[in-house]
Design an enzyme around this catalytic site. Structure first.
Site, short mmCIF file in Angstrom:
data_model
loop_
_atom_site.label_atom_id
_atom_site.label_comp_id
_atom_site.label_asym_id
_atom_site.label_seq_id
_atom_site.Cartn_x
_atom_site.Cartn_y
_atom_site.Cartn_z
N TYR A 111 0.83 -1.21 0.00
CA TYR A 111 0.00 0.00 0.00
C TYR A 111 0.86 1.25 0.00
CZ TYR A 111 -4.32 -2.50 1.22
OH TYR A 111 -5.43 -3.31 1.21
N TYR A 150 -0.71 -10.00 0.83
CA TYR A 150 0.34 -9.43 1.68
C TYR A 150 0.24 -9.97 3.11
CZ TYR A 150 -3.38 -6.09 3.01
OH TYR A 150 -4.56 -5.52 3.43
N ARG A 160 -3.17 -11.69 3.97
CA ARG A 160 -4.45 -11.32 3.39
C ARG A 160 -4.53 -11.88 1.97
NH1 ARG A 160 -7.91 -7.76 4.53
NH2 ARG A 160 -9.18 -9.56 4.09
N HIS A 163 -7.33 -8.69 -2.41
CA HIS A 163 -8.64 -8.06 -2.15
C HIS A 163 -8.64 -6.59 -2.53
CE1 HIS A 163 -6.25 -7.12 1.42
NE2 HIS A 163 -6.99 -6.04 1.55
N HIS A 165 -10.73 -3.10 -1.32
CA HIS A 165 -11.65 -2.51 -0.34
C HIS A 165 -12.68 -1.65 -1.08
CE1 HIS A 165 -9.12 -3.43 3.25
NE2 HIS A 165 -8.13 -3.36 2.37
FE LIG Z 1 -6.20 -4.39 2.60
#
Ligand SMILES: [Fe+3]
Lengths: 245, 201
Positions: A111, A150, A160, A163, A165
């Site tokens: 991110y 990640y 995770r 995905h 959001h």
């Molecule tokens: Fe996330």
């Protein structure tokens, strides 16, 4: 802000709290100090939940729903995908004029955030957010890259699944919802403590987007289809509530 | 038997630790995608009513002030009309009613500058006390939490929503305390002794 053509009124359907994740879910450690312990105060919706902010198509920029190009104008690296679907209500009707906002990690699973220290590199051309407004039939689409899986600090080796959001507004503030879209076939879905805050497998499956080859563009990008369902509204001729409850 | 063909609402998932990337990228320092973040203010220049400032925090069950909380607020204008789709008519054009409020990344404090809303009718016609509806999300919150800000200097006793709260001392958790002229304090506690009342409405 503009008013949608068909003004939505009426009390909201009750939320099925057994379908949604429990607030307190020990597998997802952070929820243990952030879940209310006392019962929610339950009652029917009022005007405060039945009304909501309206968003106009004019506020959306041309590249807002193109995460591959919207950061620097140079293309982001990764597997190019179309994410598309419809925003529906529980009566199955398309909901127009819904603001859909998304955010995600880049193709490596990183991110653009100072708190994310994962080893995967930042992509200089990937910002990580996009937005759009649903069309007259509730349809929406984004062009993006498939986000990487990640690791995250929970148990020692939690990852995770891939995905995206998603944040959506209905026509009432009580329909406000944030969720995540997962990708068909990802073996990390079943192992994810955040996914598993949801108690029912049927509900989990409602967040898994199938590969949609009909919407894929040959020699260009793959596609995943993801419908989003908002709380419905009760409509009845017997709904004249002036006389009391 | 026929089958009910309703769909189910999409199950919620936590907003996670990176919600600001999606909802307030400019405040996070991701600039150039959107010209400005949405929901900067629930009012515009010239909004009618009493200008007020509400300051608060969001605390978890360990007493920690949460620096990652994101709150949205929704309110009526000074006459008690909601902007947009209120069936009773048009609201003050300078009240948009909606704001996206983030806890300060360092102090965890959040601030809402707005006008005090008017009274809005409950479904049976009785008036609810002036209030601002809130929706709170953050990492660790699996489904956005609904609560309300009421005001210490209003008649809250007659509010049909507050009357539904059986454990009376808890009503206090929904009432913003006046700390100075036109200024209120409203701390949200997610869990524990002074846990804020959250609604399922
Ligand atoms: Fe996330």
């Amino acid at each position: 802000m503009t008013l949608s053509d068909k003004v939505e009124r009426g009390p909201l359907f009750f939320r099925d709290r057994d379908w949604h994740p429990a607030a307190y879910a020990p597998g997802y450690k952070t929820s243990m100090t952030r879940a209310p312990f006392r019962p929610l105060v339950s009652m029917g919706s009022t005007l405060s939940e039945e009304t909501g902010p309206a968003f106009g198509h004019s506020m959306i920029g041309l590249l807002d729903n193109n995460l591959i190009m919207n950061f620097t104008g140079e293309p982001a690296i990764g597997e190019r995908i179309i994410m598309h679907g419809r925003v529906l209500d529980e009566q199955g009707r398309g909901v127009p004029n819904v603001l859909v906002e998304i955010w995600q990690a880049n193709a490596g699973g990183r991110y653009r955030h100072k708190k994310d220290s994962y080893a995967a590199p930042l992509d200089p051309n990937f910002g990580g957010c996009g937005r759009t407004i649903s069309g007259p039939d509730g349809a929406y689409e984004f062009l993006t890259v498939r986000p990487g899986a990640y690791p995250w600090p929970n148990r020692v080796n939690d990852w995770r699944p891939m995905h995206i959001h998603i944040s959506v507004f209905g026509s009432g503030f009580g329909q406000r919802l944030i969720t995540q879209m997962y990708f068909e076939g990802d073996p990390l879905i079943a192992r994810c403590p955040i996914v598993n805050t949801i108690g029912q497998d049927k509900a989990i499956q409602a967040l898994v987007a199938p590969l949609d080859m009909n919407r894929a563009i040959p020699m260009d990008c793959l596609a995943y289809k993801f419908d989003i369902v908002l709380r419905g509204r009760r409509q009845s001729f017997f709904e004249n509530r002036k006389e009391g409850l | 038997m026929q089958e009910l063909d309703y769909l189910k609402e999409s199950p919620s998932q936590t907003a996670g630790p990176y919600v600001h990337i999606g909802l307030t990228p400019n405040k996070l320092g991701i600039e150039g995608i959107y010209p400005f973040d949405l929901g900067e203010s629930p009012i515009k220049e010239g909004a009618q009513g009493e200008a007020i400032t509400i300051i608060g925090t969001v605390q978890d069950g360990a007493g920690m002030v949460m620096r990652d909380a994101l709150i949205e607020s929704w309110q009526a204008d000074a006459q008690g009309i909601y902007p947009g789709n209120d069936p009773r008519g048009a609201a003050d054009p300078n009240v948009t009613g909606w704001a996206r409020i983030i806890a300060d990344f360092d102090s965890g404090e959040w601030t809402l500058k707005t006008i005090k809303p008017g009274r809005v009718p409950f479904p049976d016609g009785r008036l609810m006390a002036p209030h601002i509806a809130l929706w709170v999300v953050a990492r660790g919150i699996n489904l956005g939490l609904q609560t309300r800000i009421y005001f210490q200097d209003e008649d809250n006793e007659s509010c049909p929503v507050l009357q539904r709260i059986e454990h009376r001392p808890r009503v206090n958790t929904l009432i913003a305390k006046k700390t100075a002229a036109n200024t209120y304090r409203f701390d949200i506690v997610l869990q524990g002794e002074n846990e804020t009342v959250f609604f399922d409405m």
